[in-house]
Design an enzyme around this catalytic site. Structure first.
Site, short mmCIF file in Angstrom:
data_model
loop_
_atom_site.label_atom_id
_atom_site.label_comp_id
_atom_site.label_asym_id
_atom_site.label_seq_id
_atom_site.Cartn_x
_atom_site.Cartn_y
_atom_site.Cartn_z
N SER A 38 0.96 -1.20 0.02
CA SER A 38 -0.17 0.09 0.04
C SER A 38 0.93 1.35 0.02
CB SER A 38 -1.14 0.14 1.20
OG SER A 38 -1.72 1.05 1.40
N ASN A 41 0.98 6.26 -4.50
CA ASN A 41 1.34 6.29 -5.90
C ASN A 41 0.96 7.65 -6.50
OD1 ASN A 41 -1.67 5.91 -6.00
ND2 ASN A 41 -1.40 4.14 -7.41
N CYS A 42 0.03 8.43 -5.98
CA CYS A 42 -0.17 9.86 -6.33
C CYS A 42 0.97 10.61 -5.84
CB CYS A 42 -1.67 10.18 -6.07
SG CYS A 42 -2.97 9.23 -6.72
N ALA A 278 -13.55 -7.75 -8.73
CA ALA A 278 -12.45 -6.97 -9.50
C ALA A 278 -12.86 -5.62 -9.08
CB ALA A 278 -12.24 -7.08 -10.91
N LYS A 432 -21.10 36.49 -1.89
CA LYS A 432 -21.61 35.50 -3.34
C LYS A 432 -20.58 34.86 -3.84
CE LYS A 432 -24.92 39.37 -4.74
NZ LYS A 432 -25.42 40.21 -5.90
#
Length: 560
Positions: A38, A41-42, A278, A432
């Site tokens: 784990s 990867n990002c 999967a 706003k």
């Protein structure tokens, strides 16, 4: 119940953790072909650029920590090479144990995606890299730190390509991005990518667009990269042309794949085999907006899919409610975010859509540090549901795109955006909010308060006097040649007094810098009996696209 999971990272690791939380007595075995089960990867490009300092920070869980917390039998350096569906076993090639078989009651496949390596000469050279996992990252970082390359060519201008360009640049390497399309970051439309192109160039990145790499060859101490048009010399090459589902194992097992090679699953993440699930970057998805089948490899959906597969194995009938494609990218200090469909996708899917461009400050303009963000919003005619949004800017882009992503998921309309009560204080937003403004502009368009024209309409507007073309910016904004040819200039604050200079029998096409003052001008003149059209996005958007089209990097490239 014995569940075998093939692959970790987002989908597989999430499934394993969820299985254990639901069933303390379950037997769970996870196989990972590499040594990391784990990892972030990002975050890999940011380790190369030095933003992430410790390599250990990339490993979110070790086999030992995962085993201790979740009692999962984690077996790294163990590649599953075959599935016997009849016998319900997998064949494993283990670095420690050699080849053996393992039985299962339920099987979850989470093999992820692999980088696409073009079939071309030189793709296998030592100084040509791809980025998928921690070993790839270490290899690139060691090369940069030990060989001191002066230049790099990044092939592909997608998320990984742009992130690699930024981080190589931060590591002291001169970077060129080569992209086959006419713009970087495919989820953006071309008009929204132009600001990104400008920013990349300002940060010293060279862009070569609408040009492809044909081959790579060693030439002395350099690599010669031959393009469809021209050549580039460099010290290293990063291949970032995209990813493909890594599904050879599933194919050999006879599971149903789509034409792209992704595993076909139902809403429960179940494959064509009733005992095999999967998840993640290997599976086909259904687009939330269009309802069409597709392939969108993202970490968020992978985590959700892993959880859903585990739920169903444990008897909880969870369903995956399709992929929206919400994503965000850091481009140096710029932020790019998208959600839902872009205009290209909406058009290809045959959606009955329209669009608006807005430009808003990140927070109250009188509080220091406010920056602008450009927003393109796609909505459905008739229902006025929000279908997609693209935002390019700096501060506050992420939260606005998250709100719009939520609006799309909830089926909200432009009117709903107007009604949203969002957090406000001068350092954080405006009374706003930019999201409210999107709703206001769409409502004004639908109610006939304003009629829009767009940047790509400007060139075809007649210059023969049959219409009035009007620029309502200030004198200083129009200085130094910053104007559209053929547009009469009357500043908006002088317009009431000078309206007599205009012919009421002719339609009036009006622009300002962002589209706000020209909207005011449209309402002013409409009240006097004129037929008015407002340039959505204004001069700022038009000029960005015009300057991009004229740039030397746009189109074919020849260094000579």
């Amino acid at each position: 119940m014995k569940t075998v999971i093939v692959g970790g990272v987002a989908g597989g690791a999430s499934a394993a953790a969820r299985l254990r939380r639901l069933d303390e007595s379950a037997e769970i075995v996870m196989f990972e072909r590499g040594e990391y089960i784990s990892f972030a990867n990002c975050g890999l490009p940011y380790y190369i650029g030095g933003e992430i300092v410790k390599k250990s920070a990339l490993a979110l869980q070790t086999p030992q920590s995962f085993r201790s917390r979740f009692n999962v039998d984690v077996r790294v350096n163990s590649e599953v090479t075959a599935i016997d569906r009849a016998a319900k076993t997998v064949t494993v090639n283990s670095k420690e144990r050699g080849e053996y078989t393992e039985s299962y009651d339920k099987l979850i496949l989470s093999p992820g995606a692999a980088p696409i390596v073009p079939n071309m000469e030189g793709a296998d050279l030592d100084r040509v890299f791809t980025l998928r996992n921690i070993p790839d990252t270490i290899k690139i970082k060691e090369y940069v730190e030990e060989e001191f390359p002066g230049s790099a060519v990044v092939v592909g201008g997608g998320y990984i390509g742009v992130e690699m360009a930024e981080n190589l640049k931060k590591a002291g390497v001169e970077v060129t991005i080569v992209e086959l399309a006419d713009h970087v970051i495919a989820p953006l439309d071309y008009d929204m990518a132009c600001d990104v192109h400008r920013h990349l160039r300002e940060k010293g990145v060279t862009l070569i667009l609408q040009n492809g790499v044909q081959s790579i060859a060693e030439e002395g101490s350099k690599l010669k990269v031959t393009l469809s048009s021209g050549q580039v010399e460099t010290d290293m090459v990063i291949l970032a042309v995209g990813v493909r589902p890594d599904t050879a194992l599933a194919k050999e097992a006879g599971l149903t794949l789509n034409p792209r090679g992704a595993i076909v699953v139902d809403e429960h993440m179940l494959t064509s085999d009733p005992d095999i699930y999967a998840v993640g970057d290997a599976v086909e998805i259904t687009d939330f907006v269009t309802g069409q089948k597709g392939y969108i490899p993202l970490a968020g959906p992978a985590n959700k899919q892993g959880r859903i597969a585990a739920d169903n194995i444990c008897g909880i009938p969870s369903v995956y409610k399709n992929t929206q494609g919400s994503s965000i990218l850091k481009v140096f200090d710029m932020t790019v975010a998208t959600t839902g469909v872009n205009e290209r996708t909406a058009k290809a899917a045959g959606l009955n859509y329209d669009k608006v461009y807005t430009y808003s400050n990140s927070h109250a303009s009188y509080y220091p540090g406010s920056t602008g963000m450009s927003i393109k919003t796609i909505y459905e005619k008739g229902t006025v549901r929000i279908l997609g949004a693209q935002i390019v800017g700096f501060d506050g882009v992420d939260k606005r795109c998250d709100v719009l992503a939520t609006a799309i998921r909830a089926g909200m309309t432009a009117s709903d955006l107007c009604d949203l009560e969002l957090c406000y204080a001068p350092p954080f937003g405006s009374a706003k909010d930019p999201v409210n403004f999107v709703g206001y502009v769409i409502e004004n368009t639908l109610s006939g308060q304003v009629k829009n024209f767009f940047w790509d309409d400007v060139a075809s507007l007649p210059r023969d006097g049959s219409v009035t073309l009007l620029d309502v910016r200030t004198d200083s904004e129009r200085a130094n040649g910053q104007y559209i040819e053929g547009f009469l200039h009357i500043p908006v604050d002088e317009l009431r007094q000078r309206a007599g200079e205009l012919d009421k029998s002719k339609p009036v096409y009006i622009h300002c810098r962002t589209g706000l003052r020209s909207y005011v001008a449209c309402r002013m003149l409409a009240g006097m009996g004129f037929d008015c059209y407002n340039l959505s996005g204004g001069w700022r958007l038009y000029e960005s696209i015009l300057s991009e089209t004229k740039s030397p990097e746009h189109g074919c490239y020849d260094p000579n």
